[in-house]
Structures are given as C-alpha cells and as structure tokens.
Design a protein around this motif. Structure first.
Motif, short mmCIF file in Angstrom:
data_model
loop_
_atom_site.label_atom_id
_atom_site.label_comp_id
_atom_site.label_asym_id
_atom_site.label_seq_id
_atom_site.Cartn_x
_atom_site.Cartn_y
_atom_site.Cartn_z
N UNK A 42 5.45 -7.31 -7.54
CA UNK A 42 4.50 -7.53 -6.45
C UNK A 42 4.29 -6.28 -5.61
N UNK A 43 5.38 -5.58 -5.29
CA UNK A 43 5.25 -4.34 -4.54
C UNK A 43 4.46 -3.30 -5.32
N UNK A 44 4.73 -3.20 -6.62
CA UNK A 44 4.00 -2.24 -7.45
C UNK A 44 2.51 -2.55 -7.47
N UNK A 45 2.15 -3.80 -7.66
CA UNK A 45 0.75 -4.20 -7.69
C UNK A 45 0.07 -3.94 -6.34
N UNK A 46 0.77 -4.26 -5.26
CA UNK A 46 0.19 -4.05 -3.93
C UNK A 46 -0.06 -2.57 -3.66
N UNK A 47 0.89 -1.73 -4.06
CA UNK A 47 0.74 -0.29 -3.82
C UNK A 47 -0.36 0.31 -4.69
N UNK A 48 -0.39 -0.06 -5.96
CA UNK A 48 -1.39 0.51 -6.86
C UNK A 48 -2.81 0.08 -6.51
N UNK A 49 -2.94 -1.09 -5.91
CA UNK A 49 -4.27 -1.62 -5.60
C UNK A 49 -4.61 -1.59 -4.11
N UNK A 81 -3.52 -2.97 -1.50
CA UNK A 81 -3.77 -4.30 -0.94
C UNK A 81 -3.55 -4.36 0.57
N UNK A 82 -2.48 -3.75 1.05
CA UNK A 82 -2.24 -3.83 2.50
C UNK A 82 -3.24 -2.98 3.28
N UNK A 83 -3.59 -1.83 2.72
CA UNK A 83 -4.58 -0.97 3.39
C UNK A 83 -5.94 -1.66 3.41
N UNK A 84 -6.37 -2.18 2.28
CA UNK A 84 -7.69 -2.83 2.19
C UNK A 84 -7.75 -4.05 3.10
N UNK A 85 -6.68 -4.81 3.15
CA UNK A 85 -6.64 -6.00 4.00
C UNK A 85 -6.85 -5.61 5.46
N UNK A 124 -14.94 2.05 -2.70
CA UNK A 124 -14.55 3.24 -3.45
C UNK A 124 -13.20 3.78 -2.99
N UNK A 125 -12.98 3.79 -1.69
CA UNK A 125 -11.73 4.30 -1.16
C UNK A 125 -10.53 3.46 -1.53
N UNK A 126 -10.78 2.22 -1.93
CA UNK A 126 -9.69 1.32 -2.30
C UNK A 126 -9.70 0.98 -3.79
N UNK A 127 -10.35 1.83 -4.57
CA UNK A 127 -10.31 1.63 -6.02
C UNK A 127 -8.85 1.74 -6.47
N UNK A 128 -8.37 0.75 -7.21
CA UNK A 128 -6.97 0.70 -7.58
C UNK A 128 -6.68 1.24 -8.97
N UNK A 129 -5.42 1.18 -9.32
CA UNK A 129 -4.96 1.57 -10.66
C UNK A 129 -4.32 0.36 -11.31
N UNK A 130 -4.50 0.22 -12.62
CA UNK A 130 -3.92 -0.91 -13.33
C UNK A 130 -2.46 -0.65 -13.66
N UNK A 131 -1.65 -1.64 -13.41
CA UNK A 131 -0.22 -1.50 -13.68
C UNK A 131 0.04 -1.21 -15.16
#
Length: 312
Positions: free
Chosen positions: A106-113, A115-119, A130-137
């Motif tokens: 969960x932490x890995x997914x939140x950091x890569x995507x 999630x907390x910043x975008x929220x 664009x600024x919150x484009x994520x990376x796939x685990x």
C-alpha cells in the motif's frame, strides 16, 4: 497452569488459552513493579512491546516456562537471560505477516501514484493530472532487505503484481521457485527502484541504514520501512532525499515513536519529515490489522500447546 497477560490483547485470548489448559490472568494496566512482584506465581507471560523482559523482571520467576511476544519483534526481550533461565521465547510473526505485506504494498502504491499529494491538491482546488502522473508497480525492481516471515510475505504479493524482486538476507538464501532472486547487496544497490526493510532490530542492524548506505544506490530509490525505526537513520534519509539519492519514503516506524518525548535533535528531524510531501508516515500499524489482532492470539495458543504443553 497460569499465564499473566500484561498488554492489551484481543478478547479471544482467554478462551483460546482455556481450551489448551491454561488460566489467563489479564492485567493490561499492570505496572512493571507489580509484574516483578507477582511473576513468581506464573507459568507463562504474554507481552507486546511496552514491557522490557530482562533479569530484573523474570530473575525470580522460578515457575516461568515461556514468554510470549504478541507480534514479531523480540528486541524488548533479553534472550541471553531467558536462555540461561531456561525460559522459552514464543513470538507470532505468522500472525501479522500478511498485514505487514499489504501495508508495505500500500505504501509503495501510494508513493508511486502520488496519492497523498494528489488528494491534498484536489481538496485545495488544484486539478493537476500531468503533475501527478504515476508509475506502475509492475515496472519496478524491488529490493528486500531480510527474507523472514515478513519479507517472504511481501515478496509473494510483489511477484503477483509483476515486480522483479531481489532479496538480500545475510542468513538465508532462497530461490522460491524462481519468483525471487537471492542476491548480494551490490546488485540491489545497482538495480533497485524500491527498497523495503524487513530485518529485526539487533545490535547488528541498529542504525545500519545511514547516509553512506543510501548513497550506494545507483537510482533515486523509494525507501519503505515497516520493520523497526532504529534500523534507518532518519537524518541520513533526509540528507539522501536532499541529494536526490532517495525520491520518496514510506515510514511506518520511527527511531523514537514517543512523539511527546523527543530529544531536540529528534524534534528537528521529525519537523522536517512531516513537512515533506514525499514522505508518508503511519503510526506503526503495518501489522496491526483487525484480522492480525486475533490471528496473533491463535498463533501463540498453537505454539504454547505444541511447544510448552507437550513438554509438561
């Protein structure tokens, strides 16, 4: 036989112990002085993390057959003293390994995507796709430090999600049917995109991961710590982030988790941690799920029955 329980536990413990012939005396508010006073009357002791088990506590516990640690880490137990006194140590990493693994992912997914910043941005009226484009685990190479119960559980989830998983464990090598690769740390330093810590706290691992350690990663790496806070030096982590060696971090544990009792340096470090949008902090809850709360009791009861009852 009587077992003293000195920390908060799921209410299923007493009937589980009764079913295997043990009387459970539940005193989660007991003081250390009170434990020392009454422990000679008990055959078993169950603790969590607040109680330090040393010679002072159990030196006169002549009946004590075991100390049960409701969780994985046993760094609050003086194992040398317990061995001398012929008191068994029982812990329950099998009880919360799945919870730790899910929290780590969960932490890995939140950091890569992000999630907390975008929220936070959306709540402030900022719609930045664009600024919150994520990376796939699945695109990440994950290095695991430690391959015990927790590391193994994390690896299974990561391989199921398509990650390449590299494992370094000084005391254990594995192939796990080719799903993970057991390697030296040099290879993890070379290839890892994410580095997740799963070692116990010992004299060997205390403060092991410092700035010099983090500087050896070739990529700007994501650090996740759901093990013990004292393994990772937070000042070194912050400096590595400033230097670009670490791009983000997920921390479920801290060097000092008593936030109302930090030293001046620890307070300065903590203030920097909470200001960083690249760090996610959780309050040592990775293994603290509703399911693991009960499952830990089941594991302890099974071990008491299998390892203590059979010898008495």
């Amino acid at each position: 036989m009587k077992c003293l329980v000195v920390d908060e536990m799921h209410d299923s413990l007493a009937p589980m112990l009764a079913a295997i012939g043990w009387e459970c005396v539940y005193q989660p508010k007991i003081t250390r002085a009170e434990i020392i006073d009454i422990i000679p009357d008990y055959d078993g002791l169950i603790i969590r993390s607040k109680t330090r088990v040393d010679r002072e506590l159990v030196g006169h516990a002549n009946k004590l057959k075991f100390v049960g640690r409701a969780g994985a880490g046993i760094d609050n137990l003086d194992e040398a003293v317990l061995k001398i006194l012929n008191i068994r140590v029982l812990n329950a990493p099998e009880g919360n390994r799945n919870a730790v693994a899910e929290h780590t992912v969960g932490l890995a997914l939140a950091l890569l995507n992000n999630l907390t910043i975008a929220n936070e941005q959306v709540r402030q009226g900022v719609w930045d796709r664009e600024g919150n484009r994520g990376m796939e685990l699945a695109s990440q190479t994950v290095g695991l430090l430690g391959y015990g119960f927790m590391g193994t559980a994390v690896a299974k989830k990561l391989t199921a999600l398509g990650c390449k998983v590299l494992v370094y464990d000084k005391y254990k090598r594995t192939t796990d049917n080719g799903l993970v690769s057991s390697v030296e740390m040099d290879q993890i330093f070379e290839e890892a995109d994410i580095f997740s810590i799963h070692v116990p706290l010992t004299p060997e691992t205390r403060n092991m991961i410092d700035l010099n350690y983090l500087n050896q990663f070739k990529k700007s790496v994501v650090i996740i710590n759901t093990a013990r806070g004292e393994v990772l030096q937070l000042e070194g982590l912050l400096e590595a982030m400033k230097l670009g060696k670490v791009r983000s971090a997920g921390l479920d544990v801290l060097e000092n988790e008593k936030l109302n009792n930090l030293t001046e340096n620890q307070q300065m470090t903590f203030s920097k941690l909470i200001k960083s949008s690249k760090i996610i902090l959780t309050p040592h809850v990775a293994g603290w799920s509703l399911e693991s709360y009960k499952r830990i009791n089941e594991v302890l009861a099974e071990k008491i029955d299998a390892e203590i009852n059979v010898n008495n």
